[in-house]
Scaffold this motif. Structure first.
Motif, PDB file in Angstrom:
ATOM      1  N   ILE A 169      -8.480  12.654  -0.767  1.00 32.67           N
ATOM      2  CA  ILE A 169      -7.679  13.827  -0.417  1.00 32.67           C
ATOM      3  C   ILE A 169      -6.427  13.829  -1.293  1.00 32.67           C
ATOM      4  O   ILE A 169      -6.127  12.836  -1.968  1.00 32.67           O
ATOM      5  N   ALA A 170      -5.688  14.929  -1.265  1.00 30.54           N
ATOM      6  CA  ALA A 170      -4.418  14.998  -1.977  1.00 30.54           C
ATOM      7  C   ALA A 170      -3.321  14.385  -1.103  1.00 30.54           C
ATOM      8  O   ALA A 170      -3.415  14.427   0.132  1.00 30.54           O
ATOM      9  N   PRO A 171      -2.280  13.809  -1.716  1.00 30.13           N
ATOM     10  CA  PRO A 171      -1.180  13.250  -0.919  1.00 30.13           C
ATOM     11  C   PRO A 171      -0.584  14.249   0.062  1.00 30.13           C
ATOM     12  O   PRO A 171      -0.209  13.882   1.178  1.00 30.13           O
ATOM     13  N   ARG A 172      -0.505  15.525  -0.338  1.00 26.82           N
ATOM     14  CA  ARG A 172       0.060  16.530   0.568  1.00 26.82           C
ATOM     15  C   ARG A 172      -0.818  16.700   1.810  1.00 26.82           C
ATOM     16  O   ARG A 172      -0.329  17.038   2.896  1.00 26.82           O
ATOM     17  N   THR A 224       0.830  -1.208   0.000  1.00 29.02           N
ATOM     18  CA  THR A 224       0.000   0.000   0.000  1.00 29.02           C
ATOM     19  C   THR A 224       0.861   1.254   0.000  1.00 29.02           C
ATOM     20  O   THR A 224       1.814   1.366   0.773  1.00 29.02           O
ATOM     21  N   THR A 225       0.534   2.196  -0.862  1.00 36.72           N
ATOM     22  CA  THR A 225       1.290   3.448  -0.954  1.00 36.72           C
ATOM     23  C   THR A 225       0.471   4.608  -0.375  1.00 36.72           C
ATOM     24  O   THR A 225      -0.755   4.523  -0.241  1.00 36.72           O
ATOM     25  N   VAL A 226       1.170   5.687  -0.057  1.00 39.11           N
ATOM     26  CA  VAL A 226       0.503   6.889   0.439  1.00 39.11           C
ATOM     27  C   VAL A 226      -0.454   7.429  -0.624  1.00 39.11           C
ATOM     28  O   VAL A 226      -1.556   7.905  -0.307  1.00 39.11           O
ATOM     29  N   GLU A 227      -0.063   7.348  -1.892  1.00 35.25           N
ATOM     30  CA  GLU A 227      -0.911   7.832  -2.980  1.00 35.25           C
ATOM     31  C   GLU A 227      -2.227   7.064  -3.024  1.00 35.25           C
ATOM     32  O   GLU A 227      -3.294   7.640  -3.238  1.00 35.25           O
ATOM     33  N   GLN A 228      -2.159   5.746  -2.806  1.00 38.05           N
ATOM     34  CA  GLN A 228      -3.371   4.939  -2.803  1.00 38.05           C
ATOM     35  C   GLN A 228      -4.277   5.300  -1.617  1.00 38.05           C
ATOM     36  O   GLN A 228      -5.498   5.357  -1.751  1.00 38.05           O
ATOM     37  N   ILE A 229      -3.649   5.529  -0.479  1.00 39.62           N
ATOM     38  CA  ILE A 229      -4.425   5.913   0.716  1.00 39.62           C
ATOM     39  C   ILE A 229      -5.123   7.249   0.478  1.00 39.62           C
ATOM     40  O   ILE A 229      -6.304   7.414   0.795  1.00 39.62           O
ATOM     41  N   ALA A 230      -4.381   8.201  -0.089  1.00 41.50           N
ATOM     42  CA  ALA A 230      -4.952   9.524  -0.352  1.00 41.50           C
ATOM     43  C   ALA A 230      -6.126   9.424  -1.324  1.00 41.50           C
ATOM     44  O   ALA A 230      -7.175  10.066  -1.127  1.00 41.50           O
TER      45      ALA A 230
END
Length: 217
Positions: free
Chosen positions: A56-59, A45-51
């Motif tokens: 929401i945006a990754p930032r 799982t990546t942060v981009e997938q979670i976002a």
């Protein structure tokens, strides 16, 4: 020029609404992340997938969590700030363990509404225990070390030669961990606060008997 009066009530209400919105966003990120961890694994799982799942945006993710590890293991930095505030709010005549208990009871109240998420997190961590025991050990050690340093700073002691900050922190963290385990295991509706209060009271009673002193001594 006509001055415009600012109603402090409006400012307070605005801050309250922002806090509620931030809490909802944070809970949404946790929920999305834990679901993905369970479905496809933590490492995959990546942060981009979670976002994306949390809409929401990754930032925005990084405004709430420094990494995906912080979602799974809990944001220790955020909890330590609560502990610091509790220590600073107590009078100099009070024992630091009382402040630690206060912060942990507050944490218990915050966690009560998110029991299902904590159950999911516990299940995921149990799976990771078999493959990531070293990482889990490091996280626990870091939590204990940071807590000990906070207490030592509060009483102006050197934790390398004064055993009290470490002993107090370890005792309180162990009490909280045991109470939380029981809370996640039991199905009788008892709240985390109720369980923690019982654990703290019985621990205090035992320590008083060990030293031969009453709680009021």
């Amino acid at each position: 020029m006509t001055s415009v009066a600012v109603d402090p009530t409006d400012e307070t209400e605005g801050q309250g609404r922002r806090a509620v919105k931030a809490a909802r966003t944070r809970a949404g990120i946790e929920s999305a992340a834990l679901k993905l961890f369970r479905e496809q694994g933590f490492e995959a799982t990546t942060v981009e997938q979670i976002a994306r799942a949390a809409d929401i945006a990754p930032r925005t993710f990084f405004r709430y969590f420094p990494s995906k590890d912080a979602v799974l293991f809990g944001d220790l930095g955020n909890e330590l700030e609560y502990v610091r505030e509790a220590l600073n709010a107590r009078g100099s005549g009070e024992h630091p363990m009382r402040a630690l208990a206060t912060s942990m009871l507050d944490a218990a109240d915050r966690m009560e509404a998110d029991r299902e998420q904590h159950l999911m997190r516990a299940e995921l961590l149990q799976v990771l225990e078999s493959t990531g025991q070293y990482e889990m050990y490091l996280m626990r050690q870091r939590w204990m070390q940071d807590m000990t340093e906070l207490v030592a700073e509060h009483i102006e002691a050197d934790p390398s030669c004064d055993p009290r900050p470490g002993a107090w922190s370890m005792t309180m963290v162990s009490c909280f961990g045991s109470a939380m385990h029981a809370w996640l295991t039991r199905r009788d509706g008892t709240t985390l606060r109720e369980i923690l209060v019982d654990v703290l009271n019985s621990t205090n009673e035992g320590l008083c008997q060990v030293t031969g002193k009453g709680a009021a001594d």
